[in-house]
Design an enzyme around this catalytic site. Structure first.
Site, short mmCIF file in Angstrom:
data_model
loop_
_atom_site.label_atom_id
_atom_site.label_comp_id
_atom_site.label_asym_id
_atom_site.label_seq_id
_atom_site.Cartn_x
_atom_site.Cartn_y
_atom_site.Cartn_z
N ASP A 69 0.88 -1.17 0.00
CA ASP A 69 0.00 0.00 0.00
C ASP A 69 0.92 1.23 0.00
OD1 ASP A 69 -1.66 2.16 0.60
OD2 ASP A 69 -3.07 0.90 1.69
N TYR A 71 -5.07 11.34 -3.81
CA TYR A 71 -5.50 12.65 -3.26
C TYR A 71 -4.57 13.14 -2.17
CZ TYR A 71 -7.85 9.33 -0.13
OH TYR A 71 -8.12 8.29 0.71
N LYS A 72 -3.54 12.36 -1.83
CA LYS A 72 -2.57 12.78 -0.81
C LYS A 72 -1.47 13.56 -1.53
CE LYS A 72 -4.23 9.22 2.26
NZ LYS A 72 -4.19 7.80 2.65
C1 LIG Z 1 -5.41 7.07 2.94
C2 LIG Z 1 -5.22 5.59 2.95
C3 LIG Z 1 -6.21 4.75 2.43
C4 LIG Z 1 -7.50 5.34 1.94
O1 LIG Z 1 -8.33 4.48 1.26
P1 LIG Z 1 -9.63 5.07 0.54
O2 LIG Z 1 -10.27 3.93 -0.06
O3 LIG Z 1 -9.16 6.13 -0.40
O4 LIG Z 1 -10.47 5.72 1.60
C5 LIG Z 1 -5.96 3.39 2.41
N1 LIG Z 1 -4.82 2.86 2.91
C6 LIG Z 1 -3.86 3.67 3.46
C7 LIG Z 1 -2.61 3.06 3.99
C8 LIG Z 1 -4.05 5.04 3.50
O5 LIG Z 1 -3.12 5.83 4.04
#
Ligand SMILES: *Cc1c(COP(=O)(O)O)cnc(C)c1O
Length: 405
Positions: A204, A229-230
């Site tokens: 991830d 979006y980060k």
């Molecule tokens: C921000 C984040 C997510 C977000 O998942 P969404 O499906 O976009 O809400 C998932 N995994 C990690 C490690 C994150 O930091």
């Protein structure tokens, strides 16, 4: 050496990426935005591109837009993101859905390439969505979750992994940068260790993509997912990416078998035949406005160059850590993030018993940090937009917090 506001000014003046700040919409407030790792700022090019898209593509081309170019966007922008930010050759990355949905698809695909093994390894400090989805997919496929409990700062070590890897390990899911501590894992080393045990790895990359160099192909990674979006600045709810190594494509099967995943989507045929390409990982109609925003975000990062971005990220986090050390408000605060820059990503986290009150004090004074329950303040430093002056402003404001004992 005591750092002063003059140092922040000098660092900004010497920063080769400083001009990129003007490429984003930045107003008088907030005074400091230290949450660009949760939601990046808006690039001006994206605002312009979306307006243009609305007027000239959506408004003018209507349904013709799909065949003219929109149908290819999940893979063309996937290839762009893969090349610029993931070290991924073409044909392995798509932009689609959310990270959560992609993780669900990837977990099933990964389990399918290790059909004789029964365990999924995940750490109990991982982001909630990652933990919940591992549990769901394990339940659906009759697999067992092997939890590991790393220490927050050290995170997942080779020794800890060694204690769970075995002939039953099918999948290990890891976050390259921990969303709380900011710890950066050794992606290549852990990938090799996992594969030596016969398992596959899913990375991830939500908190690492766009802030540090990633080389998935070179490390031989099996699967990856992540947010846009980060640090990619693609906007709230922008679609995520997923990566499947080419060698797994033929065998990979995902469960959300929508019409966008088939060999010939316009044939509307009776039988399901998945695409041979990475399109097999798609499901339904693409979020075109979102993908266009991803494209602009990636282009901006590529223009700055990921090595330069990493260099500034290290300089920003060093500065932040020095200020945390210098902050004389309370001896109870401790730095959570590793001091060794090779072991950390783009954010800095401080643990303090009055974290909630300090975060509120910062917010009341125009500084936006991120509060992590129950006692952590996370400061996200986004290299294209965060200035050293913003980091200084946050420090000054935090220092003015009146502790109650
Ligand atoms: C921000 C984040 C997510 C977000 O998942 P969404 O499906 O976009 O809400 C998932 N995994 C990690 C490690 C994150 O930091």
């Amino acid at each position: 050496m005591t750092l002063t506001q003059q140092d922040a000014i000098a660092f900004d003046a010497a920063d080769p990426l400083a001009p990129f700040r003007e490429r984003f919409v930045i107003g008088d407030e907030p005074i400091a935005y230290l949450d660009g790792n949760s939601l990046g700022r808006l690039p001006k090019a994206t605002a312009a591109r979306l307006r243009d898209f609305i007027d000239h593509e959506w408004g003018a081309r209507l349904i013709r837009g799909w065949e003219e170019k929109w149908v290819e966007l999940p893979t063309s922008v996937g290839d762009l993101l893969g090349r610029e930010l993931l070290g991924a050759a073409a044909g392995q990355t798509v932009i689609a859905d959310s990270t959560s949905v992609n993780l669900y698809k990837i977990l099933h695909a990964a389990a399918g390439v290790r059909p004789d093994r029964k365990e999924i390894v995940v750490d109990d400090t991982n982001f909630p969505t990652d933990r919940y989805l591992v549990e769901s997919v394990a339940a659906e496929r009759g697999l067992t979750v092997r939890w590991i409990s790393p220490e927050l700062v050290e995170n997942v070590t080779p020794a800890l992994l060694d204690s769970v890897l075995g002939p039953q390990t099918a999948i290990v899911l890891l976050s390259q940068v921990d969303y709380r501590s900011g710890t950066l894992l050794d992606l290549a080393g852990l990938t090799a260790q996992i594969q030596a045990a016969g398992a596959v790895v899913i990375w991830d990359l939500s908190h690492s993509v766009g802030v540090l160099p990633i080389d998935l192909d070179a490390a031989g990674v099996d699967f990856a997912v992540g947010c846009t979006y980060k640090y990619v600045n693609a906007g709230p709810g922008a679609p995520a990416f997923l990566y499947v190594a080419e060698r797994h494509l033929a065998q990979a099967r995902q469960p959300i078998t929508g019409w966008w995943s088939v060999a010939d989507m316009f044939a509307m045929s009776g039988d399901y035949e998945p695409a041979a390409s990475i399109r097999k990982m798609l499901s339904g109609t693409a979020n075109v406005l979102g993908i266009v925003s991803v494209e602009e975000g990636v282009k901006l990062l590529a223009e700055a160059g990921i090595e330069a971005i990493r260099a500034k990220s290290i300089a920003l986090t060093e500065f932040e850590i020095s200020l945390v050390d210098q902050w004389s408000g309370s001896s109870a605060q401790t730095l959570v993030t590793p001091r060794d820059s090779s072991l950390r990503g783009g954010h800095v986290t401080v643990r303090t018993p009055q974290a909630r009150a300090i975060a509120d004090h910062l917010i009341a004074n125009g500084i936006i940090p991120d509060f992590r329950n129950p006692d952590m303040i996370r400061l996200g430093l986004s290299p294209l937009t965060t200035s050293f002056a913003e980091v200084w402003a946050a420090y000054e404001t935090a220092r003015s917090f009146g502790y109650s004992s």
